[in-house]
Scaffold this motif. Sequence first.
Motif, short mmCIF file in Angstrom:
data_model
loop_
_atom_site.label_atom_id
_atom_site.label_comp_id
_atom_site.label_asym_id
_atom_site.label_seq_id
_atom_site.Cartn_x
_atom_site.Cartn_y
_atom_site.Cartn_z
N TYR A 32 -5.06 -0.13 -2.25
CA TYR A 32 -5.40 -0.01 -0.85
C TYR A 32 -6.92 0.02 -0.70
O TYR A 32 -7.63 0.48 -1.58
N THR A 34 -10.06 1.43 1.32
CA THR A 34 -10.37 2.62 2.10
C THR A 34 -11.87 2.73 2.30
O THR A 34 -12.65 2.42 1.39
N GLN A 49 -8.26 2.95 6.51
CA GLN A 49 -7.62 2.43 5.31
C GLN A 49 -6.69 1.28 5.70
O GLN A 49 -6.07 1.32 6.77
N TYR A 51 -4.19 -2.33 4.01
CA TYR A 51 -3.67 -3.10 2.88
C TYR A 51 -3.91 -4.61 3.10
O TYR A 51 -4.36 -5.29 2.18
N ARG A 68 -7.15 -10.88 -0.02
CA ARG A 68 -7.54 -9.48 -0.22
C ARG A 68 -8.71 -9.31 -1.20
O ARG A 68 -8.95 -8.21 -1.69
N GLY A 93 -2.22 2.84 -4.69
CA GLY A 93 -1.40 3.73 -3.89
C GLY A 93 -0.90 4.89 -4.72
O GLY A 93 -0.42 4.70 -5.83
N PHE B 101 0.57 5.42 0.17
CA PHE B 101 -0.82 5.33 0.54
C PHE B 101 -1.67 6.17 -0.39
O PHE B 101 -1.17 6.99 -1.15
#
Lengths: 110, 116
Positions: A32, A34, A49, A51, A68, A93, B101
């Motif tokens: 992820y 962030t 945050q 994805y 990404r 994650g 997350f």
Amino acid sequence: LAKTTQPISMDSYEGQEVNITCSHNNIATNDYITWYQQFPSQGPRFIIQGYKTKVTNEVASLFIPADRKSSTLSLPRVSLSDTAVYYCLVVPGGRRALTFGSGTRLQVQP
Amino acid sequence: DVKVTQSSRYLVKRTGEKVFLECVQDMDHENMFWYRQDPGLGLRLIYFSYDVKMKEKGDIPEGYSVSREKKERFSLILESASTNQTSMYLCASSFQQGTVFTDTQYFGPGTRLTVL
């Protein structure tokens, strides 16, 4: 962990939109993206945050392209109080610990 | 609001002294962390704890130890302070949400430690 690259510093003026891009070429499937913000003499605080695609909250927007391999933090209409260091983190994650790089120092001028 | 407090904002110690930095959080978070921040190096993780009496080394644990006897309190200990441990020390905590997350970390204001 994926390595991140972001500008060391950026300058802007009040009222402008600021975009800070972070490169993370070796991002993994379960990572992820962030962003944290740190004001002088304070600890960092979470901003946003995501994805993939786009995430927006009351503070910022985060744009993530389909591959990404990069992401862009967008701050709309910055003010002097947005002067801070902005950190881009790429974290699996569920991972508890974070790795902060040196961040991007944003200076907003009047 | 989550509140993470650190025992001192500024601390001056002498080489060889034993130094305790205390951190308290009020949100019943499972995870607590100690970082140090130095110019040009960003934040570096020293130790973290995911439960009472549990600890894991971070990236730079040498010269430090930690203690977590109660869930809300996480202490960083410099057994014999040295000048290269002069730094800003930041404590953080987070709630373990699960595996989807990454958890948001909440930071304290920091302790600026000077070792003479």
